[in-house]
Enzyme design. Structure first.
Site, mmCIF file in Angstrom:
data_model
loop_
_atom_site.group_PDB
_atom_site.id
_atom_site.type_symbol
_atom_site.label_atom_id
_atom_site.label_comp_id
_atom_site.label_asym_id
_atom_site.label_seq_id
_atom_site.Cartn_x
_atom_site.Cartn_y
_atom_site.Cartn_z
ATOM 1 C CB SER A 97 24.231 34.549 43.007
ATOM 2 O OG SER A 97 25.402 35.227 43.388
ATOM 3 C CG HIS A 230 25.656 33.630 48.199
ATOM 4 N ND1 HIS A 230 24.978 34.800 47.927
ATOM 5 C CD2 HIS A 230 26.145 33.192 47.014
ATOM 6 C CE1 HIS A 230 25.071 35.075 46.632
ATOM 7 N NE2 HIS A 230 25.768 34.102 46.057
#
Length: 254
Positions: A97, A230
């Protein structure tokens, strides 16, 4: 080695399972609000073939008393300086991320100084050149924590604990400010292969935007898609470790 740190004794580097005989070091950069310990499981899976260095940003865990940094540039500058003592062996970089972008910027700094990384492994993040207007860092505390909970990065029960909230909010907000105000504009590309990893159902990293990482290297690019969202890495860590191990082994043989 005291506190998991190595020869540089830098507050930035954690080395949970030193692998002195490894041919390569893998430097891992955590997500927004994350810490070096996020990569403890990956470290255990990769040792002793790979020597894993986990980056600890200021403002969390044992660095809680330090002010958090609010720009990717500052994070990359200081992480790069902390990595200088570790460049005696080839370095590969993995970032999840926000950490993917920090890893990319550190890779550019290393290359400019003559240390071209062996590989870059960006995870769960669109390419640096793809800007998306976002203002999560401007939300109130509840809004910021709801965003984190929606990505399943932190246990919702933990986020409800006032002590935990007070502890994590400053660094979390600083990290979101850093990544949401980041702009990649100089067009510099890496001279190392890039393998992007992502979850098939990650709302923050659509596959076409992850594929655009290929525009940021002059070398080979590939993408691996795993089940999950995610934080696919939580459930897919053994598969990710196997992939990283094989990639690093092939690179060091080459």
């Amino acid at each position: 080695m005291s506190g998991g740190q190595g020869s540089g004794r830098s507050a930035w580097i954690r080395r949970y399972k030193p692998a002195e005989d490894a041919d390569c070091r893998l430097v891992c950069f955590p997500h927004a609000g994350g810490s070096a310990s996020y990569f403890l499981g990956l470290t255990q899976l990769l040792a002793p073939e790979v020597d894993v260095l986990s980056v600890q940003y200021p403002g969390r865990q044992d660095r809680i008393s330090e002010p958090s940094l609010e720009s990717v540039s500052d994070l990359a500058d200081q992480a790069y300086e902390a990595l200088k003592p570790w460049t005696g062996k080839p370095l590969a970089l993995f970032g999840h991320s926000m950490g993917a972008v920090v890893a990319f910027e550190v890779a550019l700094r290393l290359a400019a100084d003559g240390t071209v990384p062996l590989r870059l492994f960006p995870s769960g993040r669109r390419a640096p050149s793809l800007f998306r207007e976002m203002f999560v860092h401007l939300l109130d505390d509840d809004g910021l924590l709801r965003e984190v909970a929606s990505l399943a990065g932190t246990d919702s029960e933990l986020l409800a604990d006032p002590g935990v909230r007070e502890m994590i909010l400053p660094s979390l907000r600083a990290d979101y400010r850093a990544i949401e105000t980041y702009r990649h504009s100089d067009g510099k590309r890496l001279d190392c292969p890039v393998l992007a990893l992502t979850g098939a159902d990650d709302p923050m990293a659509p596959l076409d935007e992850v594929r655009a990482w290929g525009e940021h290297t002059t070398q080979e690019f590939a993408m691996e898609v795993f089940p999950g969202g995610h934080f696919y890495l939580t459930d897919e860590m053994p598969a990710v470790a196997a992939l990283l191990r094989s990639q690093i082994a092939a690179a060091t043989r080459g």
